[in-house]
Design a protein around this motif. Structure first.
Motif, mmCIF file in Angstrom:
data_model
loop_
_atom_site.group_PDB
_atom_site.id
_atom_site.type_symbol
_atom_site.label_atom_id
_atom_site.label_comp_id
_atom_site.label_asym_id
_atom_site.label_seq_id
_atom_site.Cartn_x
_atom_site.Cartn_y
_atom_site.Cartn_z
ATOM 1 N N GLU A 17 0.811 -1.214 0.000
ATOM 2 C CA GLU A 17 0.000 0.000 0.000
ATOM 3 C C GLU A 17 0.847 1.268 0.000
ATOM 4 O OE1 GLU A 17 -2.877 0.452 3.213
ATOM 5 O OE2 GLU A 17 -3.025 2.584 2.745
ATOM 6 N N THR A 25 1.934 8.959 -6.483
ATOM 7 C CA THR A 25 1.773 10.382 -6.145
ATOM 8 C C THR A 25 3.086 11.162 -6.126
ATOM 9 O OG1 THR A 25 1.945 9.976 -3.769
ATOM 10 C CG2 THR A 25 -0.258 9.874 -4.713
ATOM 11 N N ILE A 40 0.056 16.178 -0.301
ATOM 12 C CA ILE A 40 0.188 14.758 0.034
ATOM 13 C C ILE A 40 1.364 14.532 0.982
ATOM 14 C CG2 ILE A 40 0.826 12.512 -0.979
ATOM 15 C CD1 ILE A 40 -0.741 13.442 -3.484
ATOM 16 N N GLY A 41 1.213 13.600 1.927
ATOM 17 C CA GLY A 41 2.365 13.189 2.725
ATOM 18 C C GLY A 41 2.208 13.342 4.217
ATOM 19 N N ASP A 42 1.074 13.854 4.668
ATOM 20 C CA ASP A 42 0.850 13.897 6.117
ATOM 21 C C ASP A 42 -0.530 13.300 6.392
ATOM 22 O OD1 ASP A 42 1.113 14.590 8.891
ATOM 23 O OD2 ASP A 42 2.551 16.129 8.247
ATOM 24 N N ASP A 43 -0.980 13.406 7.625
ATOM 25 C CA ASP A 43 -2.280 12.815 7.954
ATOM 26 C C ASP A 43 -3.429 13.592 7.326
ATOM 27 O OD1 ASP A 43 -1.273 10.702 9.585
ATOM 28 O OD2 ASP A 43 -0.753 12.229 11.048
ATOM 29 N N VAL A 100 -8.184 12.318 -4.136
ATOM 30 C CA VAL A 100 -8.529 11.188 -4.996
ATOM 31 C C VAL A 100 -8.539 9.914 -4.172
ATOM 32 C CG1 VAL A 100 -7.816 9.825 -6.991
ATOM 33 C CG2 VAL A 100 -7.304 12.281 -6.917
ATOM 34 N N TYR A 117 -3.815 7.408 -13.082
ATOM 35 C CA TYR A 117 -3.111 8.592 -12.567
ATOM 36 C C TYR A 117 -2.549 9.464 -13.679
ATOM 37 C CZ TYR A 117 -3.974 8.409 -7.720
ATOM 38 O OH TYR A 117 -4.636 8.500 -6.530
ATOM 39 N N VAL A 131 -3.282 18.182 -6.487
ATOM 40 C CA VAL A 131 -3.777 16.920 -5.919
ATOM 41 C C VAL A 131 -3.194 16.843 -4.510
ATOM 42 C CG1 VAL A 131 -3.853 14.410 -6.170
ATOM 43 C CG2 VAL A 131 -3.806 15.870 -8.205
ATOM 44 N N ILE A 132 -4.039 16.945 -3.501
ATOM 45 C CA ILE A 132 -3.550 17.168 -2.131
ATOM 46 C C ILE A 132 -3.738 15.973 -1.201
ATOM 47 C CG2 ILE A 132 -3.819 19.671 -2.202
ATOM 48 C CD1 ILE A 132 -6.488 19.127 -0.547
ATOM 49 N N GLY A 133 -4.235 14.848 -1.737
ATOM 50 C CA GLY A 133 -4.382 13.692 -0.850
ATOM 51 C C GLY A 133 -5.405 12.731 -1.376
ATOM 52 N N ASP A 135 -7.069 8.427 -0.639
ATOM 53 C CA ASP A 135 -6.942 7.170 0.073
ATOM 54 C C ASP A 135 -6.884 6.057 -0.972
ATOM 55 O OD1 ASP A 135 -6.570 5.679 2.328
ATOM 56 O OD2 ASP A 135 -8.686 5.578 2.879
ATOM 57 N N THR A 136 -6.204 4.985 -0.647
ATOM 58 C CA THR A 136 -6.048 3.878 -1.575
ATOM 59 C C THR A 136 -6.356 2.605 -0.822
ATOM 60 O OG1 THR A 136 -4.203 5.114 -2.524
ATOM 61 C CG2 THR A 136 -4.437 2.826 -3.208
HETATM 62 P P1 ADP Z 1 -3.354 7.633 6.448
HETATM 63 O O1 ADP Z 1 -3.061 6.247 6.878
HETATM 64 O O2 ADP Z 1 -2.952 8.683 7.409
HETATM 65 O O3 ADP Z 1 -4.755 7.787 5.906
HETATM 66 P P2 ADP Z 1 -2.224 7.046 3.895
HETATM 67 O O4 ADP Z 1 -1.053 6.145 4.042
HETATM 68 O O5 ADP Z 1 -3.527 6.481 3.464
HETATM 69 O O6 ADP Z 1 -2.367 7.907 5.207
HETATM 70 O O7 ADP Z 1 -1.831 8.179 2.870
HETATM 71 C C1 ADP Z 1 -0.583 8.838 2.935
HETATM 72 C C2 ADP Z 1 -0.666 10.130 2.144
HETATM 73 O O8 ADP Z 1 -0.935 9.845 0.789
HETATM 74 C C3 ADP Z 1 -1.772 11.061 2.629
HETATM 75 O O9 ADP Z 1 -1.311 12.386 2.441
HETATM 76 C C4 ADP Z 1 -2.896 10.755 1.693
HETATM 77 O O10 ADP Z 1 -3.762 11.869 1.567
HETATM 78 C C5 ADP Z 1 -2.149 10.456 0.408
HETATM 79 N N1 ADP Z 1 -2.861 9.514 -0.459
HETATM 80 C C6 ADP Z 1 -3.253 8.256 -0.151
HETATM 81 N N2 ADP Z 1 -3.848 7.664 -1.205
HETATM 82 C C7 ADP Z 1 -3.856 8.574 -2.201
HETATM 83 C C8 ADP Z 1 -4.345 8.582 -3.531
HETATM 84 N N3 ADP Z 1 -4.973 7.532 -4.090
HETATM 85 N N4 ADP Z 1 -4.159 9.705 -4.282
HETATM 86 C C9 ADP Z 1 -3.560 10.779 -3.744
HETATM 87 N N5 ADP Z 1 -3.083 10.840 -2.511
HETATM 88 C C10 ADP Z 1 -3.221 9.753 -1.729
#
Ligand code: ADP
Ligand code: MG
Length: 350
Positions: A17, A25, A40-43, A100, A117, A131-133, A135-136
């Motif tokens: 993951e 990203t 992207i990169g923090d909580d 996203v 992407y 693109v600021i964050g 979840d995957t």
């Molecule tokens: P958390 O466990 O805190 O939710 P993640 O490991 O899921 O953090 O995500 C780490 C970073 O990557 C976060 O900044 C999140 O917003 C970003 N991120 C996760 N999945 C994606 C995605 N599919 N596209 C863009 N940013 C993503």
């Protein structure tokens, strides 16, 4: 068509993951450092908008909103961004950031997500979006994409659905009906392909229609144009479901009625000729088709001079008192009550 199960491709499990998120990203650069304080990169991302913040989400589900047998993954990524930006522009605002979220089953490979992407990146670059964050995560079956867009506008510039007044003019951007016909062409080709997988269809004559379906463009230019023309729409909405239901949304929210003139509806010549070929009524297609992502808005009659010469804008009717109802004025000059799905149903086989 799509085959993302080849052995040569990378399984999602090979990256894990965190590896996958990094991989997808890593190339995003911040375009609005004044408002995207942390991407992207923090909580959580940190945003600082100068004016009001607008937020909108759309959820796209495989098999419901898209079919990967004719939707290339790159286009899907692009379109998923467009449908969200369109909602921000429909408030007369500027879109600035998106998140996203993607869920997919293990039938998808790293290369498949890279394609999605690539589309998202292209859209973000062309429309100047950070693109600021996101979840995957994995899903049991199929692919789901949810995008949230953030936008910004001065409070006094925001156009809601509820501000239309009797006598306001009803205006639409671009032309409509093409995206629906593009979908009909793609569905027809899918059926042909099922019967004869070796068929090599030549779809070049339908390029405009297919592009409108697979690669819609949100009208970023319209809030900018309206500002330049010094026109504040009294109400606005984007055309995702079809002209008739969008008109009805504005009428319901604004407590007004409307007269829509059939002969004013802007149709591309290719829409007219393809309707003839498919034996469809072009007005019905325009009213009920959907997915054009054009904007529909109302303006005061006093602003007519400012917009009348503009090639992007067509006056298609005007608002009336609520008690007068919502009508289509046909080419024969008869007054037909409008229904949620137009005044006559488009043949639907989904
Ligand atoms: P958390 O466990 O805190 O939710 P993640 O490991 O899921 O953090 O995500 C780490 C970073 O990557 C976060 O900044 C999140 O917003 C970003 N991120 C996760 N999945 C994606 C995605 N599919 N596209 C863009 N940013 C993503
Ligand atoms: Mg997370």
């Amino acid at each position: 068509m799509f085959d993302n199960t080849e052995d040569s491709k990378t399984k999602l499990s090979e990256l894990g993951e965190f590896g996958l998120i990094d991989h997808l990203t890593q190339h995003f650069k911040i375009k609005h450092p004044d408002s995207t304080l942390k991407g992207i990169g923090d909580d959580a991302a940190v945003i600082d908008h100068q004016h009001k913040t607008l937020v909108t989400t759309d959820f796209l589900v495989e098999g419901v909103h898209f079919d990967l047998s004719y939707m290339p993954l790159k286009h899907l990524g692009y379109k998923a961004v467009m449908v969200n930006l369109s909602d921000v522009y429909a408030m007369n605002a500027e879109a600035k950031q998106i998140t996203v979220s993607i869920a997919c089953s293990n039938r998808f490979t790293v290369e498949a997500l890279e394609e999605i992407y690539a589309g998202i990146t292209k859209a973000a670059d062309l429309y100047n979006i950070d693109v600021i964050g996101g979840d995957t995560t994995s899903s049991v079956k199929g692919l789901q994409i949810s995008i949230t867009a953030l936008g910004e506008a001065k409070e006094e510039d925001i156009a809601y659905r509820n501000g239309a007044k009797p006598n306001d003019l009803l205006v639409v951007t671009g032309d409509i009906g093409a995206a629906y016909l593009g979908l009909q062409i793609l569905k027809r080709e899918k059926e042909v392909f099922k019967v004869n997988p070796n068929s090599q269809p030549d779809l070049t004559e339908y390029t405009y229609l297919i592009e409108r379906q697979l690669k819609p463009e949100a009208r970023k230019d319209i809030p900018e144009l309206l500002k330049k023309l010094e026109v504040k729409p009294t109400s606005m909405i984007d055309i995702s479901d079809g002209l008739s239901s969008e008109i009805m949304h504005i009428c319901k929210s604004s407590k007004v009625g409307a007269n829509l003139y059939e002969d004013k509806i802007p149709l591309d010549p290719k829409v007219i000729s393809t309707c003839e070929e498919f034996n469809l009524d072009s007005t019905t297609v325009a009213l009920n088709g959907g997915e054009d992502y054009e904007l529909l808005f109302t303006i005061s009659q006093n602003d007519y001079e400012k917009i009348k010469a503009n090639p992007h804008l067509t006056v298609i009717g005007h608002m009336v008192e609520e008690k007068e109802g919502i009508h289509l004025i046909s080419r024969m000059n008869t007054k037909i009550p409008m229904q949620a799905r137009g005044w006559n149903t488009v043949d639907e086989d989904e």
